[in-house]
Design an enzyme around this catalytic site. Structure first.
Site, mmCIF file in Angstrom:
data_model
loop_
_atom_site.group_PDB
_atom_site.id
_atom_site.type_symbol
_atom_site.label_atom_id
_atom_site.label_comp_id
_atom_site.label_asym_id
_atom_site.label_seq_id
_atom_site.Cartn_x
_atom_site.Cartn_y
_atom_site.Cartn_z
ATOM 1 N N LYS A 198 -7.052 0.225 8.235
ATOM 2 C CA LYS A 198 -7.074 0.796 9.591
ATOM 3 C C LYS A 198 -7.647 2.223 9.583
ATOM 4 C CE LYS A 198 -6.263 2.150 13.706
ATOM 5 N NZ LYS A 198 -6.888 1.699 14.923
ATOM 6 N N CYS A 252 -6.840 8.636 18.003
ATOM 7 C CA CYS A 252 -7.208 7.828 16.835
ATOM 8 C C CYS A 252 -8.296 8.486 15.996
ATOM 9 C CB CYS A 252 -7.676 6.453 17.298
ATOM 10 S SG CYS A 252 -6.341 5.465 17.961
#
Ligand SMILES: NC(=O)c1ccc[n+]([C@@H]2O[C@H](COP(=O)([O-])OP(=O)(O)OC[C@H]3O[C@@H](n4cnc5c(N)ncnc54)[C@H](O)[C@@H]3O)[C@@H](O)[C@H]2O)c1
Length: 404
Positions: A198, A252
Site C-alpha cells: 500500500k 494519502c
C-alpha cells in the site's frame, strides 16, 4: 456482525457498502457530533452516490454509535499521520482503537486494520498489544484501502484489494467479507507485504507527480511549454508522464511516502526528493503570482483570488491542500488575509476573505489563480475572460492565460 471503527472518508463508505450488501454492521466513531449527524440521517461529507448508499445501508439496518461493540470482526479505519520530526508513522490513533477493541472483544475475534500503515507497524505497535492485554487469541489482519475521493463508490466495488493475514484461513474469512461488495481481484498475502504494498503504491504516485512538477520548473526556467512537451513525450509507447500541479495534498499521497523516508533514512532517496519537490510547489505558485503581478504592474494583492481550497477536484476534503499551504506561507509573510478565496465545496467559513458564490468572487478579483479543477469552474471558464488567469491545472484555454 462487523464493527467498523472510524467513520471518516474511508470508514463510512466501507461500513455503508458492507451493510448495503447484506453484512450486519455497526459503525463506531468517537466523535459524538459525527455520530449524531449520521443518526439524524445525514452524511458527513460530499461524495457522488453516498447519500443513496447511506439510505440503502440504513434500510438494511446499519446503526451508528460512539461505543465499541462486542463482536467477532472489527474493521479499523482511523487516521495514520506521520510524525513531523521523525517522519515515521504516528500510530497513536490505531493503537488506541485496537487497545479499546482488545479490552472488550470475545475470544478468537479478528481485528482488520484498514488504515494505511508503515511496513512493520502491525508487528511493532499492534502485535505487542495482544500480549499486553493477554489476548493472544485475537487475530490481526491488514486490508489497506485504495479508493480515491471523488470516485469512491465505484472504486470500492471495482478496485483490486490486498489482504494480509497470519494464516490463509483468517485471510480467506476476511476476503469473504469484502467479497460481499468487491468485484475486483482480492489478493491474499502476509501482513508485512500488504503494509508495504500500500505504501509503495502511494509513493509511486508521489514520485511520478514530482517528475512532472520538476519538469514544470525546468521548462519555466527556460521558457518552454511543459504541457506541450509532456503531450508529445506521451506519444512514446512506453512514456506516460503525469500533469504538473500546485502540489500534493490529502491524507494519502502527501503522507505515506514519509513513512519510508522515516523508516529507511539514507535508502529512500528518490522518495525524499519527490516529497520535497511536491511540497515546494505551493511556494512555486506564489512566485509565479508575484512574477505575473510584477510583469503587469499589479500592486493590489487584495485583487488576487485563489479558486479552490480542496486538495483535488469535486471533493470537500481540504487536508494539506496546496491552497491552504499557500495561505499559510502568505501568513508567515503577514499577507495571508489579503487574497480572496472561493471554493464551491466549502460552504462554511474557513479562511479570511472567503466568498460563497462564484459571482461575488469574480467581482472581487482581477487575477484568478486556478488551483483546483472543480467541474463548476470548467463549466464557467468563459466567465473568466477579461481577468488575468494563472492556471495551475491546465484547464483554461482562454487567450493570454498564464500557466505554471
Ligand atoms: N482519505 C483517503 O482518500 C484515503 C484513501 C485510502 C486510505 N486512506 C487511509 O484510511 C485511513 C483513514 O483515513 P480517513 O481519510 O478516513 O480519515 P478521517 O480523518 O476522515 O476519519 C477517521 C475517523 O476516525 C475517527 N477516530 C479516530 N480515532 C478513533 C478511535 N480511537 N475510535 C473511534 N473513532 C476514531 C475520527 O473521529 C474520524 O472520524 C488512514 O490511514 C488513511 O491513510 C485514506
Amino acid at each position: 456482525m462487523v464493527n467498523v471503527i472510524g467513520l471518516g472518508y474511508i470508514g463510512l463508505p466501507t461500513a455503508l457498502m458492507l451493510a448495503a450488501h447484506g453484512v450486519e454492521v455497526v459503525g463506531t466513531d468517537y466523535n459524538p457530533s459525527l455520530v449524531d449527524t449520521l443518526r439524524s440521517g445525514r452524511t458527513t461529507f460530499q461524495e457522488e452516490g453516498l447519500e443513496e448508499l447511506f439510505a440503502q445501508a440504513v434500510a438494511a439496518g446499519i446503526t451508528f454509535t460512539t461505543e465499541y461493540c462486542v463482536t467477532d470482526t472489527y474493521i479499523v479505519s482511523v487516521p495514520t499521520p506521520y510524525d513531523p520530526d521523525s517522519k515515521k508513522i504516528d500510530p497513536k490513533y490505531v493503537v488506541s482503537a485496537v487497545s479499546t477493541v482488545l479490552g472488550i472483544c470475545p475470544k478468537g475475534a479478528t481485528v482488520v486494520v484498514e488504515s494505511t500503515v508503515s511496513p512493520g507497524t502491525m508487528d511493532k505497535f499492534l502485535r505487542p498489544l495482544l500480549a499486553q492485554f493477554g489476548r493472544e487469541d485475537v487475530q490481526l489482519a491488514h486490508a489497506p484501502e485504495r479508493i480515491i475521493p471523488g470516485n469512491m463508490l465505484y472504486e470500492l466495488r471495482c478496485n483490486n484489494r490486498t489482504i494480509g493475514a497470519d494464516s490463509p484461513e483468517v485471510a480467506a474469512r476476511i476476503r469473504d467479507i469484502y467479497a460481499s461488495f468487491c468485484q475486483g481481484e482480492i489478493v491474499l498475502t502476509d501482513i508485512r507485504t500488504a503494509e508495504m504494498t500500500k505504501v509503495v503504491e502511494n509513493t509511486f504516485r508521489d514520485i511520478n507527480i514530482a517528475y512532472a512538477n520538476e519538469l514544470a520548473k525546468i521548462c519555466r526556467a527556460d521558457g518552454m511549454d511543459v504541457y506541450e512537451i509532456i503531450r508529445i513525450a506521451n506519444k512514446h509507447p512506453r512514456v506516460n508522464i503525469l500533469q504538473p500541479g500546485p502540489g500534493v495534498g490529502g491524507h494519502c499521497i502527501s503522507v505515506d511516502p514519509w513513512f519510508l523516508v522515516g523508516d529507511y533514512p539514507g535508502l529512500a532517496n528518490i522518495i525524499l526528493a519527490a516529497r520535497k519537490i511536491n511540497d515546494s510547489m505551493p511556494e512555486f505558485v506564489l512566485e509565479r503570482v508575484h512574477s505575473i503581478m510584477r510583469e503587469l504592474g499589479m500592486k493590489d494583492v487584495s485583487r488576487v483570488g485563489f479558486y479552490g481550497l480542496t486538495y483535488k477536484e469535486n471533493v470537500d476534503d481540504v487536508r494539506s491542500s496546496p491552497t491552504l499551504q499557500m495561505l499559510e506561507s502568505m501568513e508567515r509573510h503577514l499577507c495571508g488575509d489579503l487574497v480572496q478565496v472561493y471554493d464551491p465545496y466549502i460552504t462554511y467559513d474557513m479562511v479570511a476573505n472567503q466568498h460563497h458564490s462564484l459571482d461575488s468572487f469574480l467581482e472581487a478579483v482581477d487575477l484568478v489563480v486556478l488551483l483546483v479543477g472543480h467541474d463548476e469552474i470548467r463549466q464557467n471558464m468563459h466567465r473568466l475572460s477579461g481577468k488575468v488567469i494563472l492556471d495551475t491545472r491546465n484547464i483554461c484555454s482562454l487567450p493570454g492565460t498564464y500557466k505554471l
